[in-house]
Motif scaffolding. Structure first.
Motif, mmCIF file in Angstrom:
data_model
loop_
_atom_site.group_PDB
_atom_site.id
_atom_site.type_symbol
_atom_site.label_atom_id
_atom_site.label_comp_id
_atom_site.label_asym_id
_atom_site.label_seq_id
_atom_site.Cartn_x
_atom_site.Cartn_y
_atom_site.Cartn_z
ATOM 1 N N GLU A 19 4.247 -13.438 3.708
ATOM 2 C CA GLU A 19 3.493 -13.464 2.458
ATOM 3 C C GLU A 19 4.043 -14.570 1.559
ATOM 4 O O GLU A 19 5.247 -14.841 1.540
ATOM 5 C CB GLU A 19 3.575 -12.112 1.741
ATOM 6 C CG GLU A 19 2.902 -10.986 2.503
ATOM 7 C CD GLU A 19 2.931 -9.673 1.741
ATOM 8 O OE1 GLU A 19 2.079 -8.829 2.000
ATOM 9 O OE2 GLU A 19 3.820 -9.510 0.873
ATOM 10 N N ASP A 27 -1.046 -9.050 1.602
ATOM 11 C CA ASP A 27 -2.045 -8.177 2.214
ATOM 12 C C ASP A 27 -2.761 -7.352 1.160
ATOM 13 O O ASP A 27 -3.951 -7.056 1.285
ATOM 14 C CB ASP A 27 -1.375 -7.259 3.238
ATOM 15 C CG ASP A 27 -0.906 -8.016 4.475
ATOM 16 O OD1 ASP A 27 -1.460 -9.100 4.748
ATOM 17 O OD2 ASP A 27 0.024 -7.526 5.154
ATOM 18 N N ARG A 44 -5.376 -13.249 6.059
ATOM 19 C CA ARG A 44 -4.366 -14.009 5.331
ATOM 20 C C ARG A 44 -3.574 -14.871 6.291
ATOM 21 O O ARG A 44 -3.117 -14.414 7.337
ATOM 22 C CB ARG A 44 -3.414 -13.057 4.593
ATOM 23 C CG ARG A 44 -2.231 -13.756 3.926
ATOM 24 C CD ARG A 44 -1.315 -12.780 3.216
ATOM 25 N NE ARG A 44 -0.724 -11.807 4.109
ATOM 26 C CZ ARG A 44 0.324 -12.045 4.894
ATOM 27 N NH1 ARG A 44 0.895 -13.238 4.903
ATOM 28 N NH2 ARG A 44 0.822 -11.095 5.680
#
Length: 866
Positions: free
Chosen positions: A86, A148, A157
């Motif tokens: 992320e 997410d 993503r």
């Protein structure tokens, strides 16, 4: 894809990840408004840096990393979870303002876009022997980074992979200091960073038959996106673009609705620049991030057909098929069979964002006009990232005088370059221009009763090129450059040797190289039908040449050959701004309508860069293409304004320059980017007649013209004083520079005055007053000693008394951006005849009374008192 709002279901978990920067960190900080080292007064010398630091306080979440770009004015931080992949923007911090500029604690992804999987030929994608229709499997919205938790259902993503430092890109050729511009670093001083994100091909919905695992991601097939971010020294701006690659096998991937930046910043705190980016912005409708998002799908900004057709830019892999259907026989070219094409890289347009610390000025009448701090913050971005805009030569557009033997109804009569009379008149004009101090002469287009250009440099004979080389040599001997007008795209046709599209262009043999409209019911399926206008039969209002085909390749080669042989170095471009899509799939540089706008944009960019490789100056055009290297574009005017009575257009032009209530260019566009025509002779062959209707005129003089110049000396003085007094570039459209000694004196006075104070006049101005012809109008340019160490004066003001009676003007001169301190004294020279010392008040403003005679133009030179 319809615009989507960010989903931030897990925001609370992420709040603790925001880096905390103490305001006590003054080391490496440039000052803000009101401070002695305000970066808009004293240039910020803090270098741009790329640093990393742990993002998790106490180490409770190992692997969290902040990657930060900072330059003493602005800091941008990307927070990365190296375990999950992320990544999200967590801070846009105004260092000089000591304020976080993200509107909330919501983290932001780098970007998002739609991917379309295109299949063609055999199931395995290897059929390269026949022409087949490509089919798409639908859109997948891909987020570059993010978390997410923020993804809408069905979106995917990309995971953060790596980052590295990168140098600032030199986007085109430019010589610092050329044509009276300032010496600034090129490419801009600063630092770049490349953030790499990946996504397995399987997540794009690529299915695998039987035991074929290609595209699953297990074999390393990936979609890779690199987010390039640059931060520039001395400005509150960063640049950004994306590159996209893939090695997914058996399919082609197409892009649609690409959004380069989705940062949610505080109200009125950012400005996105389509001028530097080179593409018209098409904001997403709705959504809290709409002001900061951009789609490349439609350059025209209003053509929704582009967003509903599916595939856009194609990223081919091992085999690609695109339909090459000929709509009518006249559009047939060699069909595009399926051809094995290696994986490619798509590079998006260049996107620039300026972070503002000042409020956006009001656009309503009665508000402050001219450049406020908001505009100056943006202007600093322009002057560093597009420094060619600061080139400020004195430019003349030449009207040829040949063709006297043509019939009276022939538009070439009196506007022709090639006969003996025309050549002699052009040579005489060049000599006059050299006498009065002109820097550039451009042989312009003929707008007198015809769109026929006097210079179609793509079709010149050897004899004509020899003649023009002689004119170039003459200009160079007098210290000037020579250039030519060039109509490239909009309003012309491949069928038009005289550049502008003839009325029957749609039926001529070469019309297949013009932009073709969509088939019904979305369009009319013909060439020369701009935006589906069924009533178009050809002509300038309908035709647009497509620049992504073989014809344009040949035309460009001819244009550049003309430059190389004649030695011309200036091009007055027109028509390049057209965003007309083209449905002709047989053109060699685009596959059909979906990628036609982008392909033409790229092709025109290449043309401009070719001019700059030859040390060229590019001016003109509707549209803003400064990332192409364009120097100026129109400042906001209607051509028919110059058919109004001369005093009326003079007053109207001054209003548009200093108090533009229509487009607000005075508030948001630096004067260095803008230009206006100043026609001595007719712009269009018309004047205002009885009943307020325009009527046609013949010749060089009318109620609208400054010609005969010796008969209109006051009007000439006003036109030149507001052209040079605002520092906004102008094209003096002339067939002669002066008529007699009186007009010569006026022209030489203002050109020499402008060149003496050019550096200060090229700086942005504050509008002191706009009276709408009820009193006096005025502007003030200022330069600080820190930013302009080689300039002696700290300010130049120009005042126009619009009345036929004398008046005493109570003038207030704001000198803050000149670097003069409160209570400091300055010396004001009035017309360089009389002087007075004035002490600044606590707001850094000098107040004085100036007597202005009837219809008098007065200038003030402000210096720091000795």
């Amino acid at each position: 894809m319809a615009p989507r709002s960010l989903v931030v279901a897990a925001v609370c978990v992420l709040l603790g990840l925001r880096p905390v920067f103490g305001v006590e960190e003054d080391e490496g900080r440039c000052g803000g408004f009101g401070e002695a080292d305000d970066w808009l007064v004293v240039p910020c010398k803090v270098p741009t840096t790329l640093t990393t630091s742990p993002a998790d306080a106490g180490g409770s979440k190992g692997g969290m990393l902040n990657v930060t770009l900072a330059n003493g004015i602005l800091r941008r931080t990307l927070t990365v979870d190296q375990n999950s992949g992320e990544a999200y923007v967590t801070s846009l911090y105004g260092i000089s303002a000591r304020a976080e500029q993200l509107a909330s604690a919501d983290p932001m992804p780098e970007a998002f876009f739609d991917v379309v999987v295109v299949r063609a030929g055999a199931d395995d994608g290897t059929d390269t022997t026949s022409t087949v229709t490509a089919s798409s499997t639908g859109n997948t919205t891909v987020w570059v980074g993010g978390t997410d938790a923020m993804l809408p259902e069905g979106d995917v993503r990309m995971s953060f992979s790596s980052y590295h430092e990168a140098p600032v890109v030199k986007r085109y050729d430019y010589t610092p200091g050329s044509r009276a511009s300032r010496h600034v670093p090129w490419p801009p001083a600063g630092t770049g960073a490349a953030f790499v994100y990946t996504l397995p091909c399987s997540q794009l919905g690529v299915s695998c038959d039987n035991n074929d695992k290609r595209g699953s991601g297990g074999d390393g097939t990936m979609l890779t996106v690199t987010s390039h971010v640059e931060m520039y020294q001395g400005t509150a701006a960063f640049g950004k673009w994306l590159t996209v690659q893939h090695n997914c096998t058996g399919v082609a991937l197409s892009l649609a609705n690409m959004y380069i930046d989705v940062s949610n910043t505080k109200s009125f705190q950012t400005s996105v620049d389509p001028g530097i980016a080179g593409v018209h912005i098409k904001p997403v409708a709705g959504g809290h991030h709409s002001a900061e998002t951009v789609a490349f799908v439609s350059q025209s900004g209003n053509d929704d057909r582009m967003t509903t057709l599916g595939p856009g830019i194609t990223l081919p892999s091992s085999a690609t098929a695109q339909t090459a259907t000929a709509t009518t026989p006249q559009h047939t070219r060699a069909a595009l069979a399926n051809t094995a094409i290696p994986a490619t890289t798509f590079t998006s347009f260049y996107f620039v964002k300026t972070l503002h610390t000042a409020p956006r000025p009001t656009e309503a009448p009665g508000g402050q006009r001219g450049m406020t701090r908001y505009g100056r913050e943006y202007a600093q971005t322009v002057r560093l990232i597009a420094p060619q805009t600061a080139q400020s030569p004195v430019i003349v557009q030449a009207i040829c005088q040949g063709g006297q033997d043509f019939a009276d109804d022939d538009g070439r009569k009196g506007y022709w370059c090639y006969d003996k009379t025309g050549q002699q008149a052009l040579a005489n004009l060049i000599k006059q221009a050299g006498e009065v101090g002109v820097d550039v002469v451009v042989v312009g287009q003929n707008m007198n009763a015809t769109w026929r250009s006097m210079i179609g440099n793509e079709m010149q004979s050897s004899a004509n090129m020899t003649m023009f080389k002689g004119m170039v040599d003459l200009a160079k001997s007098l210290g000037m450059e020579l250039g030519a007008y060039q109509l490239v795209k909009n309003a012309r046709s491949a069928s038009a040797l005289n550049q502008a599209a003839p009325g029957d262009a749609a039926s001529l043999p070469l019309d297949g190289y013009d932009c073709m409209d969509l088939l019904p019911p979305l369009g009319v399926g013909k060439a020369c039908h701009n935006h589906g206008r069924a009533d178009c039969k050809g002509g300038p209002g309908c035709c647009t040449l497509c620049t992504a085909n073989a014809f344009y390749d040949s035309l460009e080669a001819s244009m550049l050959k003309f430059w190389d042989i004649t030695g011309m170095t200036v091009v007055d471009q027109d028509g390049a701004e057209s965003g007309q899509p083209c449905a002709n799939a047989s053109h060699i540089h685009h596959h059909g309508i979906a990628d036609s706008v982008w392909a033409q944009w790229q092709r025109m960019r290449q043309t401009f860069h070719s001019y700059l490789e030859r040390d060229g100056l590019v001016i003109g055009m509707p549209g803003s293409f400064f990332e192409w290297g364009q120097s100026k574009d129109p400042g906001g005017y209607s051509e028919m304004t110059y058919s109004l009575p001369r005093w009326q257009w003079i007053d109207s032009q001054r209003q548009h320059m200093i108090a533009d209530f229509h487009a607000n260019n005075d508030l948001f566009r630096p004067n260095c980017m803008r230009f206006y025509p100043t026609p001595f002779t007719a712009y269009h062959p018309s004047e205002l007649g009885p009943g307020g209707k325009f009527k046609q005129v013949v010749g060089y003089t009318s109620s609208a013209t400054l010609e005969p110049l010796d008969d209109h000396l006051l009007e000439l003085e006003w036109a030149l004083s507001q052209t040079f007094g605002t520092g906004i570039a102008s094209q003096l459209r002339v067939f002669r520079m002066y008529q007699g000694a009186a007009s010569k004196a006026v022209v030489m006075k203002w050109i020499s005055w402008y060149k003496r104070y050019r550096q200060t006049l090229a700086a942005d101005f504050s509008t002191l007053q706009f009276s709408n012809k009820t009193s006096w109008d005025g502007v003030l340019h200022v330069t600080s000693a820190a930013a302009y160490p080689d300039v002696h004066e700290r300010g130049v003001a120009v005042l126009w008394n619009t009345l036929n009676t004398s008046l005493v003007a109570n003038v207030s001169l704001p000198m803050y951006y000149a670097g003069l301190a409160a209570d400091e004294s300055c010396t004001v020279h009035i017309n360089n005849v009389s002087s007075t010392n004035v002490r600044l008040d606590t707001n850094h403003t000098a107040h004085l009374n100036v007597t202005l005679g009837p219809k008098q133009v007065t200038y003030l030179i402000i210096e720091k008192a000795s």
